[in-house]
Design an enzyme around this catalytic site. Sequence first.
Site, PDB file in Angstrom:
ATOM      1  CE  LYS A 190      -7.079   0.936  -0.821  1.00 56.04           C
ATOM      2  NZ  LYS A 190      -8.019   2.043  -0.649  1.00 56.04           N
ATOM      3  NE  ARG A 200      -3.671   6.235  -4.998  1.00 58.15           N
ATOM      4  CZ  ARG A 200      -2.599   5.799  -4.383  1.00 58.15           C
ATOM      5  NH1 ARG A 200      -1.425   6.366  -4.650  1.00 58.15           N
ATOM      6  NH2 ARG A 200      -2.674   4.818  -3.517  1.00 58.15           N
ATOM      7  CE  LYS A 243      -8.446  -0.881  -4.145  1.00 62.71           C
ATOM      8  NZ  LYS A 243      -8.936   0.298  -3.541  1.00 62.71           N
ATOM      9  CE1 TYR A 308     -13.270   1.531 -11.653  1.00 67.75           C
ATOM     10  CE2 TYR A 308     -11.503  -0.079 -11.395  1.00 67.75           C
ATOM     11  CZ  TYR A 308     -12.191   1.028 -10.931  1.00 67.75           C
ATOM     12  OH  TYR A 308     -11.814   1.614  -9.761  1.00 67.75           O
TER      13      TYR A 308
END
Length: 319
Positions: A190, A200, A243, A308
């Site tokens: 990550k 965030r 990621k 998403y």
Amino acid sequence: MSFPATRLRRLRRTETLRALVRETSLSLDDVVMPLFACPGEGIVRPVAGLPGIAQRSVDEIVREAEQLVGAGVRAVLLFGVPETKDADGSGAWDEDGVVQRALHALRAAAPGLTLLTDVCLCEYTEHGHCGVLDGDTVANDETLELLARTAVSHVDAGADAVCPSDMMDGRVGAIRAALPDTPIVSYAAKYASAFYGPFREVAESTPAFGDRRGYQMDPANGREAVREARIDVDEGADVVMVKPALPYLDVIRRVREAVDVPVAAYNVSGEYAALKAAAERGWLDERAAVLESLTAIRRAGADVIVTYHAKEVARWLQG
Ligand code: PBG
């Protein structure tokens, strides 16, 4: 053999021929949709950078999950946006916490849906860092027990798999010791990335001071990702994740070649936001650009994609 005997265009002549020899497929079996649970009732709070994505109270998460299941999505990754935060992030392992309540409700309402949870403290700490602080650095070893406690509380509430995203050293081992039977999908590589910006905002997890470069990876490093992945596998990870995804396709490929466990990739909020913004302006064909991007992530070597776009992809793949 070379031209004129070899003509690669022969297999590109019809869609059926192209489909017959296509090397990479994109299936809803491999796609995971992130969801954000918040307190309250009847709440759907959209966020600016993530069109179509919202903080949802538990009742609304259930409605959204039912729609996702209806569309063909098989798995979700849950994040929590708690009412209150404290120094240790104790809301993360509260058995009545927002993720735990969402898990209970989803388990009952959508029994066939696979429930993954993000295990991290940053949404629950008032300083917004991913572990407890010692002065102004994140204390690695003191954080491990809290992460394990959080993972256990998720499994007690019905999680099928836990996904530690904090980047503390040793967290997979700590969670594995507490949960011998639970799949661990570790965010192994990550990166400290600018592409987490919109997340965030929705997760309300921007650090109050400093940044995450003291624990997340330096974007310039590739070899180190292979070390991270191998270490997590040794500690008991069942799946390792890279990621972000699109700016790190080379890392996905390297990790794929270095370990034998399934590899996941997280197509993060900034990647989603960039395509959405361009599509809204009419600068990109959204459907084509999204399907091409996700296919590229699969081609790089990802078995699983967290995205998403999952709900729209479901519509496009089924429709
Ligand atoms: C929590 C976490 C983050 C993301 C997933 N889990 C943010 C961060 O590390 O700041 C990012 C996801 C996204 O951008 O879509 N540590």
